[in-house]
Design a protein around this motif. Structure first.
Motif, mmCIF file in Angstrom:
data_model
loop_
_atom_site.group_PDB
_atom_site.id
_atom_site.type_symbol
_atom_site.label_atom_id
_atom_site.label_comp_id
_atom_site.label_asym_id
_atom_site.label_seq_id
_atom_site.Cartn_x
_atom_site.Cartn_y
_atom_site.Cartn_z
ATOM 1 N N LEU A 90 67.655 -47.364 20.322
ATOM 2 C CA LEU A 90 67.395 -46.217 19.459
ATOM 3 C C LEU A 90 66.011 -46.287 18.834
ATOM 4 O O LEU A 90 65.590 -47.335 18.344
ATOM 5 N N GLY A 91 65.311 -45.171 18.849
ATOM 6 C CA GLY A 91 63.995 -45.073 18.223
ATOM 7 C C GLY A 91 62.858 -45.475 19.120
ATOM 8 O O GLY A 91 61.694 -45.169 18.843
ATOM 9 N N GLY A 92 63.169 -46.154 20.230
ATOM 10 C CA GLY A 92 62.120 -46.585 21.142
ATOM 11 C C GLY A 92 61.742 -45.481 22.108
ATOM 12 O O GLY A 92 62.574 -44.667 22.507
ATOM 13 N N SER A 93 60.471 -45.445 22.485
ATOM 14 C CA SER A 93 60.014 -44.478 23.483
ATOM 15 C C SER A 93 59.322 -45.220 24.619
ATOM 16 O O SER A 93 58.854 -46.356 24.454
ATOM 17 N N PHE A 94 59.271 -44.573 25.777
ATOM 18 C CA PHE A 94 58.699 -45.205 26.956
ATOM 19 C C PHE A 94 58.144 -44.128 27.871
ATOM 20 O O PHE A 94 58.769 -43.077 28.060
ATOM 21 N N ARG A 95 56.977 -44.406 28.427
ATOM 22 C CA ARG A 95 56.343 -43.448 29.331
ATOM 23 C C ARG A 95 56.813 -43.694 30.767
ATOM 24 O O ARG A 95 56.622 -44.772 31.320
ATOM 25 N N LEU A 96 57.449 -42.696 31.337
ATOM 26 C CA LEU A 96 57.832 -42.702 32.733
ATOM 27 C C LEU A 96 56.879 -41.786 33.502
ATOM 28 O O LEU A 96 56.138 -41.012 32.882
ATOM 29 N N PRO A 97 56.875 -41.841 34.820
ATOM 30 C CA PRO A 97 55.921 -41.005 35.569
ATOM 31 C C PRO A 97 56.015 -39.509 35.269
ATOM 32 O O PRO A 97 55.015 -38.802 35.321
ATOM 33 N N PHE A 98 57.212 -39.026 34.914
ATOM 34 C CA PHE A 98 57.363 -37.593 34.662
ATOM 35 C C PHE A 98 57.142 -37.213 33.199
ATOM 36 O O PHE A 98 57.030 -36.033 32.863
ATOM 37 N N GLY A 99 57.101 -38.192 32.297
ATOM 38 C CA GLY A 99 56.924 -37.891 30.882
ATOM 39 C C GLY A 99 57.437 -39.027 30.016
ATOM 40 O O GLY A 99 57.787 -40.101 30.500
ATOM 41 N N THR A 100 57.492 -38.770 28.719
ATOM 42 C CA THR A 100 57.927 -39.790 27.756
ATOM 43 C C THR A 100 59.349 -39.507 27.309
ATOM 44 O O THR A 100 59.702 -38.366 27.000
ATOM 45 N N ILE A 101 60.173 -40.552 27.260
ATOM 46 C CA ILE A 101 61.530 -40.401 26.750
ATOM 47 C C ILE A 101 61.692 -41.244 25.494
ATOM 48 O O ILE A 101 61.056 -42.281 25.328
ATOM 49 N N LYS A 102 62.554 -40.777 24.614
ATOM 50 C CA LYS A 102 62.845 -41.478 23.366
ATOM 51 C C LYS A 102 64.332 -41.328 23.081
ATOM 52 O O LYS A 102 64.879 -40.222 23.133
ATOM 53 N N VAL A 123 75.441 -48.472 21.926
ATOM 54 C CA VAL A 123 75.643 -47.304 21.064
ATOM 55 C C VAL A 123 75.405 -46.017 21.853
ATOM 56 O O VAL A 123 74.729 -46.014 22.879
ATOM 57 N N ALA A 124 75.981 -44.944 21.362
ATOM 58 C CA ALA A 124 75.710 -43.628 21.938
ATOM 59 C C ALA A 124 74.346 -43.140 21.452
ATOM 60 O O ALA A 124 73.870 -43.535 20.381
ATOM 61 N N ALA A 125 73.725 -42.270 22.238
ATOM 62 C CA ALA A 125 72.380 -41.802 21.900
ATOM 63 C C ALA A 125 72.174 -40.368 22.362
ATOM 64 O O ALA A 125 72.930 -39.833 23.178
ATOM 65 N N GLY A 126 71.135 -39.759 21.821
ATOM 66 C CA GLY A 126 70.564 -38.545 22.375
ATOM 67 C C GLY A 126 69.243 -38.923 23.023
ATOM 68 O O GLY A 126 68.772 -40.055 22.881
ATOM 69 N N ILE A 127 68.638 -37.989 23.731
ATOM 70 C CA ILE A 127 67.373 -38.283 24.410
ATOM 71 C C ILE A 127 66.382 -37.142 24.190
ATOM 72 O O ILE A 127 66.685 -35.979 24.475
ATOM 73 N N ILE A 128 65.212 -37.494 23.668
ATOM 74 C CA ILE A 128 64.072 -36.581 23.626
ATOM 75 C C ILE A 128 63.227 -36.841 24.870
ATOM 76 O O ILE A 128 62.878 -37.990 25.158
ATOM 77 N N ILE A 129 62.919 -35.777 25.605
ATOM 78 C CA ILE A 129 62.146 -35.900 26.844
ATOM 79 C C ILE A 129 60.931 -34.983 26.752
ATOM 80 O O ILE A 129 61.082 -33.763 26.630
ATOM 81 N N GLN A 130 59.769 -35.575 26.789
ATOM 82 C CA GLN A 130 58.528 -34.799 26.693
ATOM 83 C C GLN A 130 57.885 -34.712 28.074
ATOM 84 O O GLN A 130 57.438 -35.706 28.636
ATOM 85 N N LEU A 131 57.848 -33.496 28.618
ATOM 86 C CA LEU A 131 57.289 -33.219 29.935
ATOM 87 C C LEU A 131 56.034 -32.373 29.762
ATOM 88 O O LEU A 131 56.122 -31.170 29.586
ATOM 89 N N ASP A 132 54.887 -33.011 29.773
ATOM 90 C CA ASP A 132 53.642 -32.266 29.554
ATOM 91 C C ASP A 132 53.763 -31.437 28.274
ATOM 92 O O ASP A 132 53.859 -31.977 27.202
ATOM 93 N N GLN A 133 53.812 -30.111 28.405
ATOM 94 C CA GLN A 133 53.866 -29.241 27.231
ATOM 95 C C GLN A 133 55.294 -28.834 26.853
ATOM 96 O O GLN A 133 55.491 -28.035 25.933
ATOM 97 N N ILE A 134 56.285 -29.369 27.547
ATOM 98 C CA ILE A 134 57.686 -28.996 27.329
ATOM 99 C C ILE A 134 58.446 -30.174 26.731
ATOM 100 O O ILE A 134 58.338 -31.302 27.217
ATOM 101 N N THR A 135 59.226 -29.911 25.676
ATOM 102 C CA THR A 135 60.066 -30.951 25.072
ATOM 103 C C THR A 135 61.533 -30.557 25.181
ATOM 104 O O THR A 135 61.938 -29.476 24.729
ATOM 105 N N LEU A 136 62.314 -31.439 25.792
ATOM 106 C CA LEU A 136 63.751 -31.243 25.926
ATOM 107 C C LEU A 136 64.480 -32.211 25.005
ATOM 108 O O LEU A 136 64.016 -33.323 24.759
ATOM 109 N N TYR A 137 65.647 -31.781 24.522
ATOM 110 C CA TYR A 137 66.497 -32.678 23.731
ATOM 111 C C TYR A 137 67.924 -32.556 24.220
ATOM 112 O O TYR A 137 68.517 -31.474 24.170
ATOM 113 N N HIS A 138 68.451 -33.651 24.736
ATOM 114 C CA HIS A 138 69.867 -33.716 25.107
ATOM 115 C C HIS A 138 70.555 -34.563 24.036
ATOM 116 O O HIS A 138 70.273 -35.744 23.904
#
Length: 228
Positions: A90-102, A123-138
């Motif tokens: 939780l709280g950690g972010s990482f850059r993958l080839p398609f974008g950053t996830i947290k 633990v259960a989590a949600g995921i923030i996914i930053q794809l260039d100019q688009i941000t997704l939240y699951h």
């Protein structure tokens, strides 16, 4: 760039260059419009370890030689099955080839049953996914909690996927408040109608979002949102 809802909480994203799936549960899902054998991805992202979220993770990852990304205990479980994994917390972010996830907090449990015993998978989590100019939240599976407002304040979310099924997660009333806190450009209800205990009206929820000044889209399995 396209986001496709595949039923329950399963979401497939094609960025044009990379493909990933979130919480793949197709086999045994009565609403699924796709087969796990047909899914082509580079990454499998997991919010938590319940069978209706990881059901096809091993099959899809193994067939595609894809990397599974999840909370460290969950990632370790799949690593022991011989799969490529990235274990985070939780709280950690990482850059993958398609974008950053947290990975963000979620109020829920995370385990599977093996030989009649619950196996803890972090633990259960949600995921923030930053794809260039688009941000997704699951949001994964979660109850309502006040830090959802902080997540919305920290991240300008384009598409938020939040559960409305009640019984195991937030219901429509709490999900409406969560959507108001998150302030996403589009809110997509997930985790409903798959089984009798979580039957809800997605269109009615979207109408309630509209009355609150928000935009929602109740995607049917197989329907997509253009992210470009």
């Amino acid at each position: 760039m396209k986001l496709t809802f595949l039923g329950h909480s399963t979401v497939y994203v094609d960025t044009g260059e990379y493909k990933f799936i979130i919480d793949p549960f197709l086999t045994g899902n009565p609403l699924a419009t796709a087969s796990a054998e047909d899914i082509e991805v580079d990454y499998v992202l997991l919010t938590h370890g319940h069978s209706d979220h990881i059901g096809d993770a091993e099959l899809i990852a193994r067939r595609n030689k894809a990397t599974i990304v999840g909370i460290v205990e969950l990632a370790n479980y799949f690593e022991h099955l011989g799969l490529d994994t990235i274990g985070m917390n939780l709280g950690g972010s990482f850059r993958l080839p398609f974008g950053t996830i947290k990975f963000t907090p979620a109020l829920h449990s995370s385990s599977i049953t093996k030989d009649g015993v619950n196996l803890y998978l972090g633990v259960a989590a949600g995921i923030i996914i930053q794809l260039d100019q688009i941000t997704l939240y699951h949001a994964g599976d979660t109850a309502l909690f006040s830090d959802l407002k902080l997540i919305g304040e920290q991240h300008p979310i384009d598409v938020a996927m939040i559960p409305i099924g009640n019984y195991f997660t937030m219901g429509p009333d709490d999900a409406l408040l969560a959507a108001q806190w998150l302030q996403a450009k589009i809110t997509v209800p997930v985790h409903y109608n798959t089984f009798p205990p979580i039957e809800q009206n997605g269109d009615e929820f979207v109408n309630r979002l509209k009355q609150a000044g928000l935009t929602g889209q109740a995607l049917k399995p197989g329907e997509s949102i253009d992210l470009t």
